[in-house]
Design a protein around this motif. Structure first.
Motif, mmCIF file in Angstrom:
data_model
loop_
_atom_site.group_PDB
_atom_site.id
_atom_site.type_symbol
_atom_site.label_atom_id
_atom_site.label_comp_id
_atom_site.label_asym_id
_atom_site.label_seq_id
_atom_site.Cartn_x
_atom_site.Cartn_y
_atom_site.Cartn_z
ATOM 1 N N GLU A 25 0.977 -1.315 0.013
ATOM 2 C CA GLU A 25 -0.012 -0.172 -0.084
ATOM 3 C C GLU A 25 0.959 1.409 -0.184
ATOM 4 O OE1 GLU A 25 -2.583 -0.666 3.279
ATOM 5 O OE2 GLU A 25 -3.878 -2.133 2.277
ATOM 6 N N ASN A 26 2.289 1.039 0.369
ATOM 7 C CA ASN A 26 3.090 2.108 0.326
ATOM 8 C C ASN A 26 4.068 2.340 -0.826
ATOM 9 O OD1 ASN A 26 4.908 0.387 1.237
ATOM 10 N ND2 ASN A 26 5.332 1.589 3.387
ATOM 11 N N GLY A 27 4.053 1.199 -1.604
ATOM 12 C CA GLY A 27 5.042 1.078 -2.517
ATOM 13 C C GLY A 27 6.441 0.655 -2.281
ATOM 14 N N SER A 28 6.642 -0.169 -0.913
ATOM 15 C CA SER A 28 7.901 -0.499 -0.614
ATOM 16 C C SER A 28 8.271 -2.060 -1.191
ATOM 17 C CB SER A 28 7.675 -0.685 1.060
ATOM 18 O OG SER A 28 6.698 -1.573 1.270
ATOM 19 N N TYR A 29 7.553 -2.767 -1.608
ATOM 20 C CA TYR A 29 7.577 -3.878 -2.409
ATOM 21 C C TYR A 29 6.598 -4.256 -3.367
ATOM 22 C CZ TYR A 29 3.742 -5.825 0.150
ATOM 23 O OH TYR A 29 2.335 -6.192 0.671
ATOM 24 N N ARG A 30 7.170 -5.423 -4.446
ATOM 25 C CA ARG A 30 6.185 -5.876 -5.383
ATOM 26 C C ARG A 30 6.315 -7.582 -5.039
ATOM 27 N NH1 ARG A 30 9.494 -6.046 -9.676
ATOM 28 N NH2 ARG A 30 9.699 -8.259 -9.565
ATOM 29 N N LEU A 31 4.926 -7.809 -4.701
ATOM 30 C CA LEU A 31 4.797 -9.131 -4.318
ATOM 31 C C LEU A 31 5.033 -10.158 -5.601
ATOM 32 C CD1 LEU A 31 3.452 -11.239 -2.151
ATOM 33 C CD2 LEU A 31 1.348 -10.827 -3.395
ATOM 34 N N THR A 32 5.685 -10.842 -5.328
ATOM 35 C CA THR A 32 5.923 -12.068 -6.338
ATOM 36 C C THR A 32 5.021 -13.253 -6.139
ATOM 37 O OG1 THR A 32 8.091 -11.416 -6.481
ATOM 38 C CG2 THR A 32 7.745 -13.672 -7.690
ATOM 39 N N SER A 33 4.943 -13.801 -4.956
ATOM 40 C CA SER A 33 4.127 -15.032 -4.612
ATOM 41 C C SER A 33 3.949 -15.084 -3.241
ATOM 42 C CB SER A 33 4.755 -16.264 -5.202
ATOM 43 O OG SER A 33 5.904 -16.530 -4.424
ATOM 44 N N SER A 34 2.914 -15.933 -2.962
ATOM 45 C CA SER A 34 2.642 -16.218 -1.330
ATOM 46 C C SER A 34 1.954 -17.577 -1.426
ATOM 47 C CB SER A 34 1.457 -15.144 -0.713
ATOM 48 O OG SER A 34 0.333 -15.061 -1.578
ATOM 49 N N ASN A 50 4.302 -17.591 3.703
ATOM 50 C CA ASN A 50 5.596 -17.076 3.094
ATOM 51 C C ASN A 50 5.307 -16.287 1.868
ATOM 52 O OD1 ASN A 50 7.504 -18.047 5.037
ATOM 53 N ND2 ASN A 50 7.552 -20.078 3.964
ATOM 54 N N CYS A 51 5.754 -15.115 1.933
ATOM 55 C CA CYS A 51 5.834 -14.163 0.647
ATOM 56 C C CYS A 51 6.972 -13.869 0.114
ATOM 57 C CB CYS A 51 4.958 -12.783 1.117
ATOM 58 S SG CYS A 51 3.334 -13.177 1.814
ATOM 59 N N GLN A 52 7.019 -14.128 -1.113
ATOM 60 C CA GLN A 52 8.252 -13.699 -2.081
ATOM 61 C C GLN A 52 8.082 -12.267 -2.446
ATOM 62 O OE1 GLN A 52 11.073 -15.759 -2.944
ATOM 63 N NE2 GLN A 52 12.034 -14.100 -3.856
ATOM 64 N N ILE A 53 9.103 -11.360 -2.133
ATOM 65 C CA ILE A 53 8.698 -10.071 -2.522
ATOM 66 C C ILE A 53 10.143 -9.462 -2.924
ATOM 67 C CG2 ILE A 53 6.867 -9.490 -0.853
ATOM 68 C CD1 ILE A 53 8.938 -7.927 1.010
ATOM 69 N N THR A 54 9.716 -8.444 -3.706
ATOM 70 C CA THR A 54 11.143 -7.618 -4.102
ATOM 71 C C THR A 54 11.014 -6.262 -3.557
ATOM 72 O OG1 THR A 54 11.121 -8.834 -6.408
ATOM 73 C CG2 THR A 54 12.387 -6.883 -6.234
ATOM 74 N N THR A 55 12.108 -5.884 -3.233
ATOM 75 C CA THR A 55 12.138 -4.436 -2.518
ATOM 76 C C THR A 55 12.905 -3.464 -3.510
ATOM 77 O OG1 THR A 55 14.055 -4.748 -1.390
ATOM 78 C CG2 THR A 55 12.243 -5.067 -0.144
ATOM 79 N N PHE A 56 12.687 -2.345 -3.531
ATOM 80 C CA PHE A 56 13.466 -1.403 -4.727
ATOM 81 C C PHE A 56 14.376 -0.397 -4.019
ATOM 82 C CE2 PHE A 56 8.852 -2.412 -5.842
ATOM 83 C CZ PHE A 56 9.044 -3.137 -6.990
#
Length: 136
Positions: free
Chosen positions: A98-107, A130-136
């Motif tokens: 909700e704040n743009g801090s990550y992109r969700l890849t999978s959960s 478990n969530c796979q995320i990508t931070t920027f």
């Protein structure tokens, strides 16, 4: 300070997003809190320690980000039902930042609901996602 810097300084809001999705299911007692705070009923969403998986040249990182969800209800059947409904919904829920801090890849649900304790007349169940995320 550019927008990229703001994103880098943002706190990963995954636990908050999970809490909001649980509240959207009608469980208004879901909050980010400790297990000790729900021994008389409630739902605790607890951040786990993220594990870096990849780091890219641009500074972005892939992380495995665990979330622990603990449900406390007076009746065994209610606690199991709530925990099971959450386990069924979370892998397909929109857990986008909700704040743009990550992109969700999978959960995915890492562990199915199981009773971990009984305190003050409440049954306490937990599940982990478990969530796979990508931070920027």
């Amino acid at each position: 300070m550019g927008s990229e810097m703001c994103i880098r300084d943002s706190v990963i809001d995954l636990a908050e997003v999970v809490t909001h999705r649980i509240q959207d299911m009608g469980y208004d007692d879901a909050k980010i809190r400790r297990i000790a705070d729900i021994t008389k009923g409630g739902i605790a969403v607890i951040r786990g320690r993220s594990v870096p998986e990849n780091t890219y040249f641009d500074g972005s990182r892939d992380l495995m980000f665990p979330i622990r969800i603990v449900v406390s209800r007076e009746k065994y059947a209610d606690a199991l039902e709530v925990a099971s409904k959450i386990a069924d919904k979370m892998p397909n829920a929109d857990l986008s930042s909700e704040n743009g801090s990550y992109r969700l890849t999978s959960s995915a649900v890492d562990s199915q609901p199981q009773e971990i304790d009984q305190m003050n007349g409440c049954h306490i169940f937990e599940l982990n996602i478990n969530c796979q995320i990508t931070t920027f």
